[in-house]
Design a protein around this motif. Structure first.
Motif, PDB file in Angstrom:
ATOM      1  N   THR A   1       0.837  -1.205   0.000  1.00  0.00           N
ATOM      2  CA  THR A   1       0.000   0.000   0.000  1.00  0.00           C
ATOM      3  C   THR A   1       0.870   1.252   0.000  1.00  0.00           C
ATOM      4  N   SER A   2       1.928   1.239   0.815  1.00  0.00           N
ATOM      5  CA  SER A   2       2.838   2.383   0.860  1.00  0.00           C
ATOM      6  C   SER A   2       3.498   2.604  -0.497  1.00  0.00           C
ATOM      7  N   MET A   3       3.929   1.466  -1.100  1.00  0.00           N
ATOM      8  CA  MET A   3       4.558   1.590  -2.409  1.00  0.00           C
ATOM      9  C   MET A   3       3.560   2.117  -3.434  1.00  0.00           C
ATOM     10  N   ARG A   4       2.362   1.655  -3.359  1.00  0.00           N
ATOM     11  CA  ARG A   4       1.343   2.120  -4.298  1.00  0.00           C
ATOM     12  C   ARG A   4       1.041   3.592  -4.082  1.00  0.00           C
ATOM     13  N   ASP A   5       1.050   4.002  -2.814  1.00  0.00           N
ATOM     14  CA  ASP A   5       0.857   5.436  -2.553  1.00  0.00           C
ATOM     15  C   ASP A   5       1.961   6.250  -3.223  1.00  0.00           C
ATOM     16  N   ASP A   6       3.190   5.739  -3.104  1.00  0.00           N
ATOM     17  CA  ASP A   6       4.303   6.431  -3.762  1.00  0.00           C
ATOM     18  C   ASP A   6       4.098   6.457  -5.273  1.00  0.00           C
ATOM     19  N   LEU A   7       3.661   5.323  -5.821  1.00  0.00           N
ATOM     20  CA  LEU A   7       3.446   5.269  -7.268  1.00  0.00           C
ATOM     21  C   LEU A   7       2.272   6.149  -7.684  1.00  0.00           C
ATOM     22  N   ASP A   8       1.261   6.207  -6.807  1.00  0.00           N
ATOM     23  CA  ASP A   8       0.133   7.096  -7.114  1.00  0.00           C
ATOM     24  C   ASP A   8       0.587   8.557  -7.129  1.00  0.00           C
ATOM     25  N   ARG A   9       1.413   8.909  -6.143  1.00  0.00           N
ATOM     26  CA  ARG A   9       1.936  10.281  -6.141  1.00  0.00           C
ATOM     27  C   ARG A   9       2.793  10.540  -7.375  1.00  0.00           C
ATOM     28  N   LEU A  10       3.595   9.517  -7.736  1.00  0.00           N
ATOM     29  CA  LEU A  10       4.407   9.665  -8.944  1.00  0.00           C
ATOM     30  C   LEU A  10       3.524   9.827 -10.176  1.00  0.00           C
ATOM     31  N   THR A  11       2.457   9.027 -10.220  1.00  0.00           N
ATOM     32  CA  THR A  11       1.537   9.122 -11.361  1.00  0.00           C
ATOM     33  C   THR A  11       0.934  10.509 -11.461  1.00  0.00           C
ATOM     34  N   SER A  12       0.527  11.023 -10.303  1.00  0.00           N
ATOM     35  CA  SER A  12      -0.042  12.377 -10.305  1.00  0.00           C
ATOM     36  C   SER A  12       1.000  13.398 -10.733  1.00  0.00           C
ATOM     37  N   ASP A  13       2.233  13.242 -10.202  1.00  0.00           N
ATOM     38  CA  ASP A  13       3.299  14.177 -10.576  1.00  0.00           C
ATOM     39  C   ASP A  13       3.607  14.099 -12.060  1.00  0.00           C
ATOM     40  N   VAL A  14       3.695  12.879 -12.569  1.00  0.00           N
ATOM     41  CA  VAL A  14       3.989  12.702 -14.001  1.00  0.00           C
ATOM     42  C   VAL A  14       2.876  13.298 -14.839  1.00  0.00           C
ATOM     43  N   SER A  15       1.619  13.039 -14.416  1.00  0.00           N
ATOM     44  CA  SER A  15       0.492  13.571 -15.184  1.00  0.00           C
ATOM     45  C   SER A  15       0.533  15.099 -15.204  1.00  0.00           C
ATOM     46  N   ARG A  16       0.767  15.702 -14.028  1.00  0.00           N
ATOM     47  CA  ARG A  16       0.827  17.169 -13.976  1.00  0.00           C
ATOM     48  C   ARG A  16       2.026  17.705 -14.767  1.00  0.00           C
ATOM     49  N   THR A  17       3.162  17.023 -14.612  1.00  0.00           N
ATOM     50  CA  THR A  17       4.363  17.478 -15.327  1.00  0.00           C
ATOM     51  C   THR A  17       4.189  17.378 -16.825  1.00  0.00           C
ATOM     52  N   VAL A  18       3.640  16.255 -17.276  1.00  0.00           N
ATOM     53  CA  VAL A  18       3.427  16.072 -18.721  1.00  0.00           C
ATOM     54  C   VAL A  18       2.455  17.126 -19.242  1.00  0.00           C
ATOM     55  N   ALA A  19       1.399  17.398 -18.483  1.00  0.00           N
ATOM     56  CA  ALA A  19       0.431  18.416 -18.920  1.00  0.00           C
ATOM     57  C   ALA A  19       1.094  19.784 -19.016  1.00  0.00           C
ATOM     58  N   ALA A  20       1.921  20.106 -17.988  1.00  0.00           N
ATOM     59  CA  ALA A  20       2.613  21.403 -18.022  1.00  0.00           C
ATOM     60  C   ALA A  20       3.609  21.470 -19.170  1.00  0.00           C
ATOM     61  N   MET A  21       4.294  20.359 -19.419  1.00  0.00           N
ATOM     62  CA  MET A  21       5.272  20.328 -20.519  1.00  0.00           C
ATOM     63  C   MET A  21       4.582  20.474 -21.863  1.00  0.00           C
ATOM     64  N   VAL A  22       3.452  19.805 -22.030  1.00  0.00           N
ATOM     65  CA  VAL A  22       2.695  19.940 -23.281  1.00  0.00           C
ATOM     66  C   VAL A  22       2.244  21.383 -23.457  1.00  0.00           C
ATOM     67  N   GLU A  23       1.807  22.006 -22.356  1.00  0.00           N
ATOM     68  CA  GLU A  23       1.387  23.407 -22.427  1.00  0.00           C
ATOM     69  C   GLU A  23       2.557  24.302 -22.849  1.00  0.00           C
ATOM     70  N   ASP A  24       3.736  24.026 -22.273  1.00  0.00           N
ATOM     71  CA  ASP A  24       4.916  24.811 -22.674  1.00  0.00           C
ATOM     72  C   ASP A  24       5.259  24.585 -24.134  1.00  0.00           C
ATOM     73  N   LEU A  25       5.126  23.356 -24.565  1.00  0.00           N
ATOM     74  CA  LEU A  25       5.448  23.075 -25.968  1.00  0.00           C
ATOM     75  C   LEU A  25       4.463  23.767 -26.907  1.00  0.00           C
ATOM     76  N   GLU A  26       3.225  23.887 -26.475  1.00  0.00           N
ATOM     77  CA  GLU A  26       2.262  24.622 -27.293  1.00  0.00           C
ATOM     78  C   GLU A  26       2.684  26.092 -27.407  1.00  0.00           C
ATOM     79  N   LYS A  27       3.207  26.633 -26.333  1.00  0.00           N
ATOM     80  CA  LYS A  27       3.710  28.014 -26.388  1.00  0.00           C
ATOM     81  C   LYS A  27       4.883  28.110 -27.351  1.00  0.00           C
ATOM     82  N   VAL A  28       5.790  27.122 -27.255  1.00  0.00           N
ATOM     83  CA  VAL A  28       6.943  27.118 -28.165  1.00  0.00           C
ATOM     84  C   VAL A  28       6.485  27.010 -29.608  1.00  0.00           C
TER      85      VAL A  28
END
Length: 593
Positions: free
Chosen positions: A365-392
Motif C-alpha cells: 500500500t505504501s509503495m502504491r501510494d508512492d506510485l500514485d503520487r508519482l503518477t499524479s506528478d507525471v500527469s501534472r508534469t506532462v500536462a505542463a510540458m505539453v502546455e509549454d510546448l504549445e507556447k513554443v
C-alpha cells in the motif's frame, strides 16, 4: 442408639425372671463384639460418604471438560469462523496476484522511463535551436541598424524577433527543468520498486501458497471435529451414566453399615434377653444364643460378601470412568497440538503468517501510494510540458512568419538587404528544426501519458489498502478464535488432572473395604466362638420368637428379611401388621445434576 434401646426393652419384656452368673460373662463378650463391629461401621460410614462427595465433585469438572470440547468444535464450525475462512480464501487469491503485479509495476515504470528518455535528443535539439535563434536575433538587430534606407522599419523586425526569442528561451528553459524533474522522479520510482522487489520478491507467493495449505488443514480440522461432536456427546452420556452407576454402587456402603448396626443391636438385645432368663433354664438360654448369634453370622457374612462384590464392580466402573476421562484429556492434548502449536499446520502459525501478510500488504500500500503520487506528478508534469510546448509552437509559428515577411522586404534592397535576407532564411530553417523537435517531444509525452493511465498502480488504486483492512479483520477474528481455543483447551488440560486425582483417590478408598471386611470378619469369628459353646441347635420351642419378630420388623432392607426368613420361615413374621421399612434409595438426580 434409640432403635437398639427399644429392641433391648422389647427383649427384656419377653421373660421377666432375672438370672445372674454366666450371663454377665456372656454379656461382656457380646459387648466386646459390638465394640469390634462398631469401629469398621463408623469407618465405612465416613469413607463411603467421602467417596460419594468426591464423585459428586467430579461431575461439574467433567461437565466443564465436555463443554470445553464442544466449544472447541463450535469455535471452528461456527458461522463467524466460516466467514473468516471465506475471506481468507479471497485474500489468498488476491495475494497470489500481488507478486506478479509488483513485477508489472516495475515493467510499467521501466517503459515510462524509457519513453521519457527517448525524447531527450529532441529536448536537447529544441534547446539548441532556441539558443541559436537568440544569436541570430542579435545579428539581425545589428544588420538592420546598418541599412541606410529605413523606409521599411527593420528595427521593428529585429525587436519582434528578439522578443519572440526571449519568450521561446524562457519557455524552453521551464520545459527543460520540468523534464529533468520528471527524469529524477522516474529514477526514484525505479529505485523504490527495485528495492521493494529485492526485499519481497516471491514472499507473497510463498505465503499465499502456505495459506492454501492452512485452509486445507482448517477444513480437515472442521470435518474431523464435526465427526467427533457425536463421539463427544456419546462419551458425555457414558460418563454421566458411569458416575450414576458409581454413586449407586456406593450405596453398598450405607447398606453394609446398616446391616452391621442391626447386628450390633441384635447382640445388645441378646445380652438384655439373657439377663432375663434364669440361670437354670439352659435350653432357653442356649436357644436364644444359637438363634440370635447364628442369625447375625449369616447376616454379616452375606453383608461382607455383597460389599466385596459391589466394591469390585465399583472399582471396574471407576476405572472405566478414569479411562473416559483419559480419553478426553488425550483428545484435548491432540487438539492443542493440532490447533495451538507454534509451528506446523496450527491455526496459530497461520495467524503469524497472516500478520506477515498484513505487514506486506501495508508495504504494498505504501509503495502504491508512492506510485500514485508519482503518477499524479507525471500527469501534472506532462500536462505542463505539453502546455509549454504549445507556447513554443506558437512562438515558432510567429518567428516563421516574421522571417518570411523580412525575406520579402529584403528583396527590395538588393545587395544591401542580402545579409538580412540570409538571416531571415536561417531563422526560417531554425524554426523548422524547432517545430520538428516540438512534434517529437509531444508524441513522446502523449505516449507517456497513456502509459501512466494504464499503469497497474493507477488501475488498482486502493485495492491493496482494502485487502490489508480485510486481512486485519480476519486476523482479529482468527486471533479471537485462537484465544478461545486456548481457553477451552487450557480448561481441559487444567481440569483433567484434577479429575484423574479424584478418581484415583476414590479407587484407593474403595480398596479400604478389604480392611473393613477383616474387622467385620473378626467380629463374626468372635460370634462363632460364642456359638461354639452352645451344645446343639435348639428346637422350635426354645427359639426367642418374640425377639426375632422385633428384629425382623426393624430391618430396612429386603436382603436382611430374606436371610432371616431362610433361617426361621414364617414363624417370626409380625402378624400385628407392623409396617415394614423399605430400602433407602438415593435420588441420583440430586447428586448428578
Amino acid at each position: 442408639m434409640q432403635r437398639a434401646s427399644g429392641i433391648v426393652r422389647a427383649a427384656e419384656s419377653i421373660i421377666l425372671p432375672h438370672g445372674a452368673g454366666s450371663a454377665d460373662a456372656i454379656g461382656s463378650r457380646l459387648t466386646d463384639i459390638v465394640r469390634c463391629l462398631s469401629a469398621p461401621r463408623r469407618d465405612m460410614e465416613a469413607t463411603f460418604l467421602g467417596m460419594t462427595q468426591s464423585l459428586a465433585g467430579c461431575v461439574p469438572l467433567l461437565g466443564e471438560i465436555s463443554t470445553a470440547h464442544e466449544q472447541v468444535a463450535a469455535s471452528l464450525c461456527g458461522g463467524d469462523f466460516a466467514k473468516a475462512v471465506a475471506r481468507l480464501e479471497r485474500i489468498r487469491i488476491a495475494g497470489a496476484g500481488i507478486g506478479s503485479e509488483g513485477l508489472q509495476n516495475g515493467s510499467s515504470i521501466d517503459r515510462l522511463q524509457a519513453t521519457i528518455v527517448q525524447v531527450e535528443p529532441a529536448v536537447s535539439s529544441l534547446s539548441t535551436s532556441v539558443r541559436i535563434i537568440g544569436f541570430v536575433a542579435v545579428n539581425a538587430r545589428i544588420q538592420a541598424a546598418g541599412i541606410r534606407d529605413q523606409s521599411e522599419d527593420f528595427s521593428i523586425f529585429a525587436t519582434d524577433m528578439a522578443e519572440l526569442t526571449r519568450n521561446a528561451a524562457a519557455t524552453v528553459k521551464a520545459f527543460s527543468e520540468q523534464y529533468q524533474r520528471l527524469i529524477a522522479s522516474l529514477e526514484e520510482a525505479v529505485r523504490v520498486n527495485t528495492a521493494f522487489a529485492a526485499e519481497h520478491s516471491g514472499t507473497m507467493g510463498v505465503i499465499s501458497s502456505r495459506l492454501g495449505q492452512y485452509l486445507e488443514t482448517i477444513d480437515g480440522h472442521r470435518q474431523r471435529l464435526t465427526g467427533k461432536t457425536a463421539d463427544h456427546g456419546q462419551l458425555r452420556l457414558q460418563i454421566t451414566s458411569r458416575i450414576g452407576a458409581a454413586v449407586a454402587a456406593l450405596q453398598i456402603g450405607d447398606i453394609t453399615r446398616q446391616r452391621i448396626e442391626h447386628a450390633e443391636q441384635a447382640l445388645e438385645a441378646l445380652d438384655g434377653l439373657l439377663r432375663t432368663i434364669p440361670e437354670g433354664d439352659t435350653d432357653r438360654r442356649n436357644g436364644a444364643i444359637a438363634a440370635i448369634c447364628g442369625l447375625q453370622v449369616a447376616q454379616l457374612e452375606e453383608a461382607t460378601a455383597d460389599l466385596g462384590r459391589e466394591a469390585g464392580d465399583l472399582t471396574s466402573t471407576l476405572n472405566e470412568l478414569a479411562g473416559d476421562a483419559e480419553t478426553i484429556l488425550t483428545h484435548g492434548a491432540e487438539e492443542a497440538e493440532h490447533l495451538l502449536a507454534s509451528g506446523g499446520t496450527a491455526i496459530s502459525a497461520m495467524v503469524e503468517d497472516l500478520r506477515e501478510i498484513c505487514a506486506l500488504l501495508g508495504a504494498f500500500t505504501s509503495m502504491r501510494d508512492d506510485l500514485d503520487r508519482l503518477t499524479s506528478d507525471v500527469s501534472r508534469t506532462v500536462a505542463a510540458m505539453v502546455e509549454d510546448l504549445e507556447k513554443v509552437r506558437r512562438i515558432e509559428e510567429d518567428l516563421r512568419h516574421l522571417g518570411l515577411n523580412t525575406a520579402i522586404k529584403c528583396g527590395r534592397f538588393g545587395n544591401e538587404g542580402r545579409t538580412l535576407n540570409v538571416i531571415a532564411q536561417e531563422l526560417r530553417m531554425l524554426t523548422e528544426q524547432t517545430g520538428e523537435a516540438t512534434k517529437t517531444i509531444i508524441t513522446g509525452l502523449e505516449e507517456a501519458a497513456q502509459l501512466v493511465s494504464a499503469s497497474p498502480a493507477a488501475a488498482a488504486r486502493g485495492t491493496t489498502a482494502e485487502l490489508e483492512s480485510e486481512a486485519r479483520e480476519v486476523l482479529e477474528c482468527l486471533a479471537s478464535v485462537t484465544a478461545g481455543l486456548g481457553h477451552h483447551v487450557g480448561c481441559i488440560v487444567k481440569t483433567g488432572p484434577s479429575v484423574m486425582r479424584v478418581l484415583d483417590g476414590v479407587v484407593s478408598e474403595v480398596k479400604a473395604h478389604e480392611q473393613m471386611e477383616r474387622h467385620v470378619n473378626a467380629g463374626v469369628a468372635e460370634i462363632r466362638m460364642v456359638l461354639g459353646e452352645v451344645p446343639e441347635e435348639p428346637g422350635q420351642s426354645f427359639l426367642p420368637l418374640e425377639l426375632l419378630k422385633v428384629l425382623r420388623a426393624g430391618y430396612s432392607m429386603d436382603s436382611e428379611r430374606l436371610v432371616h426368613d431362610r433361617m426361621f420361615g414364617d414363624s417370626t413374621l409380625d402378624t400385628r401388621g407392623t409396617e415394614q421399612p423399605t430400602e433407602d434409595t438415593a435420588d441420583l438426580s440430586d447428586i448428578l445434576f
